[in-house]
Design a protein around this motif. Structure first.
Motif, PDB file in Angstrom:
ATOM      1  N   ASN A  81       0.849  -1.194   0.000  1.00  0.00           N
ATOM      2  CA  ASN A  81       0.000   0.000   0.000  1.00  0.00           C
ATOM      3  C   ASN A  81       0.881   1.239   0.000  1.00  0.00           C
ATOM      4  O   ASN A  81       2.099   1.150   0.264  1.00  0.00           O
ATOM      5  N   PRO A  82       0.333   2.413  -0.297  1.00  0.00           N
ATOM      6  CA  PRO A  82       1.153   3.630  -0.406  1.00  0.00           C
ATOM      7  C   PRO A  82       1.864   4.018   0.881  1.00  0.00           C
ATOM      8  O   PRO A  82       3.012   4.464   0.849  1.00  0.00           O
ATOM      9  N   GLN A  83       1.200   3.866   2.054  1.00  0.00           N
ATOM     10  CA  GLN A  83       1.859   4.284   3.289  1.00  0.00           C
ATOM     11  C   GLN A  83       3.057   3.407   3.624  1.00  0.00           C
ATOM     12  O   GLN A  83       4.061   3.889   4.161  1.00  0.00           O
TER      13      GLN A  83
ATOM     14  N   ILE B 111      -2.411   6.580  16.302  1.00  0.00           N
ATOM     15  CA  ILE B 111      -2.331   6.244  14.869  1.00  0.00           C
ATOM     16  C   ILE B 111      -3.702   5.838  14.340  1.00  0.00           C
ATOM     17  O   ILE B 111      -4.096   6.229  13.225  1.00  0.00           O
ATOM     18  N   LEU B 112      -4.454   5.049  15.127  1.00  0.00           N
ATOM     19  CA  LEU B 112      -5.794   4.643  14.709  1.00  0.00           C
ATOM     20  C   LEU B 112      -6.694   5.856  14.489  1.00  0.00           C
ATOM     21  O   LEU B 112      -7.392   5.953  13.465  1.00  0.00           O
TER      22      LEU B 112
ATOM     23  N   THR C 198      -1.051  10.577   7.815  1.00  0.00           N
ATOM     24  CA  THR C 198      -0.648  10.231   9.181  1.00  0.00           C
ATOM     25  C   THR C 198       0.788   9.735   9.223  1.00  0.00           C
ATOM     26  O   THR C 198       1.575  10.117  10.098  1.00  0.00           O
ATOM     27  N   VAL C 199       1.140   8.890   8.272  1.00  0.00           N
ATOM     28  CA  VAL C 199       2.513   8.383   8.206  1.00  0.00           C
ATOM     29  C   VAL C 199       3.489   9.519   7.910  1.00  0.00           C
ATOM     30  O   VAL C 199       4.567   9.605   8.519  1.00  0.00           O
TER      31      VAL C 199
ATOM     32  N   TRP D 238       2.054  -1.281  10.495  1.00  0.00           N
ATOM     33  CA  TRP D 238       1.003  -2.229  10.862  1.00  0.00           C
ATOM     34  C   TRP D 238      -0.277  -1.522  11.301  1.00  0.00           C
ATOM     35  O   TRP D 238      -1.365  -1.779  10.790  1.00  0.00           O
ATOM     36  N   VAL D 239      -0.144  -0.624  12.253  1.00  0.00           N
ATOM     37  CA  VAL D 239      -1.328   0.008  12.830  1.00  0.00           C
ATOM     38  C   VAL D 239      -2.016   0.926  11.831  1.00  0.00           C
ATOM     39  O   VAL D 239      -3.246   0.934  11.720  1.00  0.00           O
ATOM     40  N   SER D 240      -1.247   1.716  11.086  1.00  0.00           N
ATOM     41  CA  SER D 240      -1.866   2.633  10.115  1.00  0.00           C
ATOM     42  C   SER D 240      -2.585   1.883   9.006  1.00  0.00           C
ATOM     43  O   SER D 240      -3.590   2.359   8.467  1.00  0.00           O
ATOM     44  N   THR D 241      -2.082   0.692   8.658  1.00  0.00           N
ATOM     45  CA  THR D 241      -2.729  -0.103   7.604  1.00  0.00           C
ATOM     46  C   THR D 241      -3.992  -0.780   8.132  1.00  0.00           C
ATOM     47  O   THR D 241      -5.060  -0.700   7.508  1.00  0.00           O
TER      48      THR D 241
END
Length: 479
Positions: A163-165, A378-379, A390-391, A419-422
């Motif tokens: 994914n992009p992030q 992050i969530l 966010t990242v 992990w968390v942002s995804t």
């Protein structure tokens, strides 16, 4: 970033609230203009309110992501014509034991594929197919759409190209592809299993269905590949009418069927039989797609790699590409353009930065409590301001704080952020591009269309996101 002036904060928050309202309630009675127009409206409000300048608004549109999304839609169309869905359908239907077994297969296949082909690509390619698959077995669409979107997000967390992030994180952190994969793979596999069990528990009774035998399944997959209902295909041939723009023929369900114009063909094609030509085009589609994945792995630009793959398929097909290009969801691209401007304007208010500055002292990665607080931040930010911003906002700050602990903590902090942002994308319908793609593709499907609402997604997304995130965190960086 410091907090902006009070008028700018208030007006920027209002514009962002408009975006959220239109995304959650696209047909609100007093303004039933839909998600795409609502996204543009909020972007315009950001400019009219002077939260963001016109030049900054244009600059905030992430062209690489739009280019990647457009190209994957084109590549997906050619892969569909090359029979990929037929083979995938055979895999999913082979000795299927009913709806529950099928749901598990959708989760596993989607998660693994998303790690290599990106979550957006998988959702673009598979949404309509999953709808057809469920309809053929008289199963409800909602569990399978939720399985597709959530598994795509979870699976994409495992690699820098998922994914992009993750791509941003891998670039900024200098973490190698193998190290990134091994660091998150255990969490991804555990999260995929937990998500799958939660789907089964929530929709157990809804997934009762009769599994067709292998022969019937093959017929159904062929019918899906041809883009028409098996029951209709077995009764009559598709009706055809001229395309209003390019003179091609269109069957009765709206899919373009290009007429062969031998005068425009290369002599090599004219000398080949139709079977050989189709075999060549199918083989080429698979080869260049594998090449695209390899290019991702060696670190080539994802967007231009996908664009190059798409144009290679168009050129080698050697005929008018409009029937494939008209299937691209341009409204989705416009929606993302408006979203990028809106999110950029919201970031300029300073509210996301203010939240981080307040919580940073309590977000150290050397304790369970600090990791928990960091994950909650992050969530929240990933769902308020999108995961890529966010990242970009938190990456350097989190890494700087972790560097005061140890070098290993820096790597783990980057992987935790990935992990968390995804996984945070599963919290709500607006949490990730993959969710929106599934929603819009399902709503626009020519057959078996389904409206996956914000609340339908939220009911499953909230518990799934919280549990999957918690299960995965202890496993990050353990290999």
């Amino acid at each position: 970033m410091a907090l902006a002036s009070l008028p700018k904060v208030v007006l920027g928050s209002i514009a962002f609230a408009v975006f959220w309202m239109m995304a959650v309630f696209p047909s609100v009675p007093f303004l039933p203009i839909g998600r795409t127009a609502g996204s543009l409206l909020s972007a315009v409000l950001m400019i009219v309110f002077h939260v963001i300048s016109p030049d900054d608004a244009y600059a905030s549109i992430d062209l690489p992501i739009l280019g990647l999304l457009f190209s994957t839609m084109v590549v997906g169309g050619y892969l569909k014509n090359a029979g990929m869905f037929k083979h995938l359908g055979t895999l999913l239907a082979w000795k299927s034991q009913g709806g529950r077994d099928l749901l598990c297969r959708v989760c596993v296949v989607t998660a693994l594929a998303s790690a290599l082909f990106t979550n957006d690509t998988c959702c673009v390619v598979l949404t309509e197919f999953v709808l057809e698959l469920a309809a053929e077995r008289n199963l409800p669409a909602k569990p399978f759409l939720l399985a597709l979107a959530s598994s795509a997000n979870i699976g994409s967390s495992a690699t820098p190209i998922g994914n992009p992030q993750n791509l941003v994180i891998a670039f900024n952190s200098k973490i190698s592809f193998p190290k990134f994969l091994l660091g998150i793979l255990p969490a991804m596999l555990a999260g995929m299993a937990v998500n799958m069990v939660m789907l089964l528990c929530m929709y157990w009774k809804d997934l009762e269905g009769v599994s067709p035998d292998a022969v019937e399944a093959g017929k159904q997959m062929t019918s899906v590949e041809e883009g028409r209902s098996p029951s209709i295909a077995s009764l009559k041939s598709p009706l055809k009418s001229p395309h209003p723009l390019n003179g091609t023929t269109v069957n009765d369900d709206g899919e373009s069927m290009m007429e062969e114009n031998l005068s425009t063909k290369h002599p090599w094609f004219m000398q080949c039989t139709e079977e050989r030509r189709k075999l060549f085009l199918k083989s080429f589609a698979y080869i260049v797609t594998v090449g695209m994945v390899i290019a991702y792995m060696v670190g080539l630009n994802m967007s231009w790699t996908a664009i190059t793959t798409a144009i290679a398929l168009v050129v080698v097909d050697f005929r008018d590409a409009e029937p494939c290009l008209v299937k691209v969801s341009y409204s989705l691209l416009v929606f993302f353009s408006g979203m990028f401007i809106t999110v950029s304007g919201f970031n300029k208010t300073g509210l996301p930065s203010a939240i981080w500055n307040f919580m940073a002292p309590y977000s150290k990665v050397d304790s369970a409590g600090g990791i928990s607080v960091l994950s909650i931040i992050i969530l929240l930010l990933s769902n308020l301001a999108s995961n890529v911003p966010t990242v970009l906002l938190m990456g350097d700050e989190v890494a700087t704080a972790a560097a005061l602990i140890s070098p290993a903590a820096v790597t783990r902090s980057w992987l935790l952020l990935a992990w968390v942002s995804t996984v945070a994308g599963n919290l709500s319908l607006l949490g990730s591009a993959a969710n929106l793609i599934v929603c819009e593709q399902a709503r626009r499907a020519p057959r078996n269309a389904y409206e996956l609402t914000f609340w339908n997604h939220l009911i499953f997304g909230v518990p799934s996101t919280l549990i999957v995130t918690a299960v995965g965190i202890p496993l990050i960086g353990k290999m």
